[in-house]
Scaffold this motif. Structure first.
Motif, mmCIF file in Angstrom:
data_model
loop_
_atom_site.group_PDB
_atom_site.id
_atom_site.type_symbol
_atom_site.label_atom_id
_atom_site.label_comp_id
_atom_site.label_asym_id
_atom_site.label_seq_id
_atom_site.Cartn_x
_atom_site.Cartn_y
_atom_site.Cartn_z
ATOM 1 N N GLY A 81 17.284 5.940 -14.222
ATOM 2 C CA GLY A 81 17.189 5.671 -12.794
ATOM 3 C C GLY A 81 17.446 4.201 -12.557
ATOM 4 N N GLU A 82 17.889 3.882 -11.360
ATOM 5 C CA GLU A 82 18.151 2.486 -11.020
ATOM 6 C C GLU A 82 16.849 1.696 -11.026
ATOM 7 O OE1 GLU A 82 20.801 0.752 -10.303
ATOM 8 O OE2 GLU A 82 22.368 2.262 -10.204
ATOM 9 N N ASN A 83 16.972 0.364 -10.943
ATOM 10 C CA ASN A 83 15.781 -0.475 -10.817
ATOM 11 C C ASN A 83 14.975 -0.035 -9.607
ATOM 12 O OD1 ASN A 83 15.816 -2.623 -12.828
ATOM 13 N ND2 ASN A 83 17.831 -3.011 -11.950
ATOM 14 N N GLY A 84 13.680 0.100 -9.794
ATOM 15 C CA GLY A 84 12.826 0.478 -8.678
ATOM 16 C C GLY A 84 12.752 1.973 -8.435
ATOM 17 N N ALA A 85 13.409 2.771 -9.278
ATOM 18 C CA ALA A 85 13.418 4.222 -9.074
ATOM 19 C C ALA A 85 12.042 4.838 -9.307
ATOM 20 C CB ALA A 85 14.443 4.880 -9.993
ATOM 21 N N GLY A 86 11.231 4.177 -10.129
ATOM 22 C CA GLY A 86 9.889 4.694 -10.393
ATOM 23 C C GLY A 86 9.638 5.048 -11.849
ATOM 24 N N LYS A 87 10.557 4.673 -12.743
ATOM 25 C CA LYS A 87 10.441 5.035 -14.158
ATOM 26 C C LYS A 87 9.150 4.481 -14.776
ATOM 27 C CE LYS A 87 14.325 2.890 -15.123
ATOM 28 N NZ LYS A 87 14.679 2.314 -13.812
ATOM 29 N N SER A 88 8.946 3.177 -14.619
ATOM 30 C CA SER A 88 7.762 2.568 -15.240
ATOM 31 C C SER A 88 6.479 3.131 -14.625
ATOM 32 C CB SER A 88 7.795 1.049 -15.083
ATOM 33 O OG SER A 88 8.879 0.518 -15.803
ATOM 34 N N THR A 89 6.516 3.384 -13.338
ATOM 35 C CA THR A 89 5.327 3.928 -12.676
ATOM 36 C C THR A 89 4.981 5.306 -13.250
ATOM 37 O OG1 THR A 89 5.942 2.731 -10.665
ATOM 38 C CG2 THR A 89 4.305 4.468 -10.427
HETATM 39 N N1 LIG Z 1 1.436 -1.925 -8.679
HETATM 40 C C1 LIG Z 1 2.346 -1.747 -7.713
HETATM 41 N N2 LIG Z 1 2.068 -2.024 -6.427
HETATM 42 C C2 LIG Z 1 2.966 -1.837 -5.449
HETATM 43 N N3 LIG Z 1 4.209 -1.369 -5.644
HETATM 44 C C3 LIG Z 1 4.567 -1.064 -6.901
HETATM 45 C C4 LIG Z 1 3.667 -1.228 -8.004
HETATM 46 N N4 LIG Z 1 4.302 -0.849 -9.136
HETATM 47 C C5 LIG Z 1 5.528 -0.465 -8.751
HETATM 48 N N5 LIG Z 1 5.698 -0.585 -7.421
HETATM 49 C C6 LIG Z 1 6.896 -0.236 -6.659
HETATM 50 O O1 LIG Z 1 7.239 1.084 -7.009
HETATM 51 C C7 LIG Z 1 8.652 1.226 -7.127
HETATM 52 C C8 LIG Z 1 9.007 1.738 -8.506
HETATM 53 O O2 LIG Z 1 8.785 0.700 -9.455
HETATM 54 P P1 LIG Z 1 9.002 0.912 -11.016
HETATM 55 O O3 LIG Z 1 8.282 2.139 -11.437
HETATM 56 O O4 LIG Z 1 8.616 -0.349 -11.688
HETATM 57 O O5 LIG Z 1 10.557 1.137 -11.101
HETATM 58 P P2 LIG Z 1 11.534 1.168 -12.382
HETATM 59 O O6 LIG Z 1 10.693 1.061 -13.610
HETATM 60 O O7 LIG Z 1 12.269 2.455 -12.267
HETATM 61 O O8 LIG Z 1 12.468 0.008 -12.212
HETATM 62 C C9 LIG Z 1 9.244 -0.117 -6.798
HETATM 63 O O9 LIG Z 1 9.626 -0.120 -5.436
HETATM 64 C C10 LIG Z 1 8.097 -1.064 -7.042
HETATM 65 O O10 LIG Z 1 8.232 -2.206 -6.246
#
Ligand SMILES: Nc1ncnc2c1ncn2[C@@H]1O[C@H](COP(=O)(O)OP(=O)(O)O)[C@@H](O)[C@H]1O
Ligand SMILES: [Mg+2]
Length: 499
Positions: A38-46
């Motif tokens: 997924g693109e940056n910010g897609a939610g992968k890490s979350t």
């Molecule tokens: N702790 C947090 N508080 C607020 N927003 C968050 C937090 N963690 C992630 N986000 C937001 O959630 C979205 C997904 O982030 P992230 O999972 O890091 O994306 P990826 O890893 O795919 O690049 C982004 O818009 C990010 O700014």
């Protein structure tokens, strides 16, 4: 399909009303490498932090081997066989590898830590994955790649049966990536299941069995890697058709004048016998794996790195630059890969940065013509659609995509004939990518000769007229637009290994 070890369904996670995850499904088979793309910010890490017990989901279920589980913290994640190598490395730098591996579960003998036994067991653990790192080395002395490997060893040692790697290759060299892939292969043999996160496509084709794409926190789809291709995956990632995403107006270049020719350029130990030419209005791609030497070639052309032999011919004249200032004067611009380190003064304004490389154009004698300068600032601010309240705002406060536009503007203000872009869209979001592509297309239409170094194959395939492939400092392939495919490029980039 084999046995399902993990199943996440309907996972939602919001941060103060904003849904970072809006109903994600993801499953993992035994011994599978499943890429999460997924693109940056897609939610992968979350998503991974939900799996790892760092975040609690608002709703959705997690099943491990068929059993529904709640993962409330990192210890519970470990208890469920989940080991995560996060994007940010969390080893303790001033402890040894062995001490890190046994942190929190120290081997105690007669009331003190038994270092000999700790080192012995750590050495065993490291060797079992075929890693070559000393157990008594200080973590702070290790490279990022080595630290990552220690993290992997650690995750496996907690009886990790599901290992998650979050963008593991983002700062690794070519060789280090290969080592990582070997470890992944070894983990597969041990029937460990792996979630491999990336926004870079080329490597997924080397190692993954399946790919799941997510976009804006939503599930898009899952494909078998062997049954998909880069174009399909990019279309899934960006959510629009590629024709409009990569806004490129191709035209016939057979009559176009040569802007720059590079002949037999050699910098011993780094690259050898590099020859190519780029025409006005052409976008010439440079593909290859990370560390293949592409950036170094560009630095040499730009006068930032000496070379031993070969020549550069610019607009019909042989040139050779002792420093980048001379190259800029002659009409070459290079937008570097790491804009934070090389391209941008983050603490200064957008306006300051835009005129940084082109100051000599606004000189009246020794005074600077503020009026000329202002015109330039305004024109690039507009042309590049930089999203900021005004050009007086600090560059560091802009998003990655807008910072990249400022860097691009800074170099365009020098009015180059040849524009070299090194990884122009790395680390920027989809919308900024789309805008950068349309700007790059406009520049080519204006007749600028563009060299685009990129590790993102879809970008190379969809934007370039011709592509040079570099492997270990040598040109191994030259492909024209109609020969371009990810398989062809990978064949030359990885040395005959079909992706
Ligand atoms: N702790 C947090 N508080 C607020 N927003 C968050 C937090 N963690 C992630 N986000 C937001 O959630 C979205 C997904 O982030 P992230 O999972 O890091 O994306 P990826 O890893 O795919 O690049 C982004 O818009 C990010 O700014
Ligand atoms: Mg991430």
């Amino acid at each position: 399909m084999g046995q399902t070890v993990l199943e996440m369904t309907g996972i939602k996670k919001s941060f103060s009303g904003f849904y970072a995850l809006d109903g994600i499904d993801f499953s993992l088979e035994l011994g599978e490498v499943h890429a999460l793309l997924g693109e940056n910010g897609a939610g992968k890490s979350t998503l991974i932090k939900v799996l790892g017990g760092i975040y609690q989901p608002d709703c959705g279920t997690i099943r491990i081997e068929g059993r529904e589980v709640k993962v409330r913290n990192v210890t519970e994640a470990r208890g469920n066989g989940i080991g995560i190598i996060h994007q940010e490395i969390v080893l303790v730098p001033y402890l040894t590898v062995a001490q890190n591996l046994f942190l929190g579960r120290e081997i105690i003998k007669h009331g003190t830590v038994d270092m000999a036994e700790t080192n012995r067991r750590a050495t065993e653990m490291i060797a079992s994955l075929g890693v070559n790192i000393r157990a008594d080395a200080m973590v702070e002395d290790l490279t990022i790649a080595q630290q990552q490997m220690v993290e992997i060893v650690k995750a496996v040692s907690f009886d990790g049966r599901i290992i998650v790697m979050d963008e593991p290759t983002s700062s690794l060299s070519n060789e280090e990536v290969e080592q990582l892939f070997e470890i992944i292969a070894r983990l597969k043999e041990k029937k460990v299941s792996i979630i491999y996160i990336s926004h870079r496509m080329e490597e997924l084709f080397c190692i993954s069995d399946r790919v799941t794409v997510i976009r804006d926190g939503a599930y898009v789809g899952t494909r078998k890697t062997s049954e998909t291709n880069a174009n399909e995956l990019v279309a899934m990632m960006v959510g629009r058709d590629l024709e409009s995403f990569y806004a490129r107006d191709f035209k016939d270049l057979s009559e176009a004048e040569t802007a720059m020719e590079v002949k037999d350029l050699t910098c011993e130990g780094t690259f050898e016998h590099i020859s190519f030419c780029v025409r006005k209005g052409e976008i010439l791609g440079f593909a290859g794996l990370v560390g293949a030497g592409r950036s170094e070639i560009m630095e040499s052309i730009f006068g930032a790195r000496p070379y031993q032999s070969g020549e550069v011919v610019l607009n019909g004249k042989k040139v050779s630059f002792e420093n980048p200032m001379q190259a800029i004067k002659a009409g070459i611009a290079l937008v570097p890969e790491d804009r934070k380190k090389q391209g941008l003064v983050l603490g200064n304004s957008v306006a300051f940065n835009l005129t940084l490389a082109s100051l000599r154009f606004y000189m009246n004698g020794i005074a600077i013509s503020e009026k000329k300068k202002k015109t330039v600032i305004d024109s690039y601010f507009e042309k590049l659609r930089i999203k900021a309240a005004s050009s007086e705002i600090e560059a560091g406060s802009l998003s990655g995509g807008n910072q990249q536009k400022v860097v691009l503007g800074k170099w365009l203000a020098t009015k180059p004939d040849v524009l070299i872009l090194d990884e122009p869209t790395r680390g920027v979001d989809v919308n900024a990518k789309f805008e950068l592509y349309s700007v790059i297309n406009e520049l080519a239409k204006e007749g600028i000769a563009i060299i685009m170094v990129s590790s993102e194959l879809p970008e190379i395939i969809n934007m370039c007229d011709n592509v040079c492939v570099v492997r270990e400092g040598r040109l191994t392939g030259f492909l024209s637009k109609d020969e371009l495919s990810q398989e062809e490029i990978m064949k030359y980039a990885a040395g005959g290994v079909e992706a």
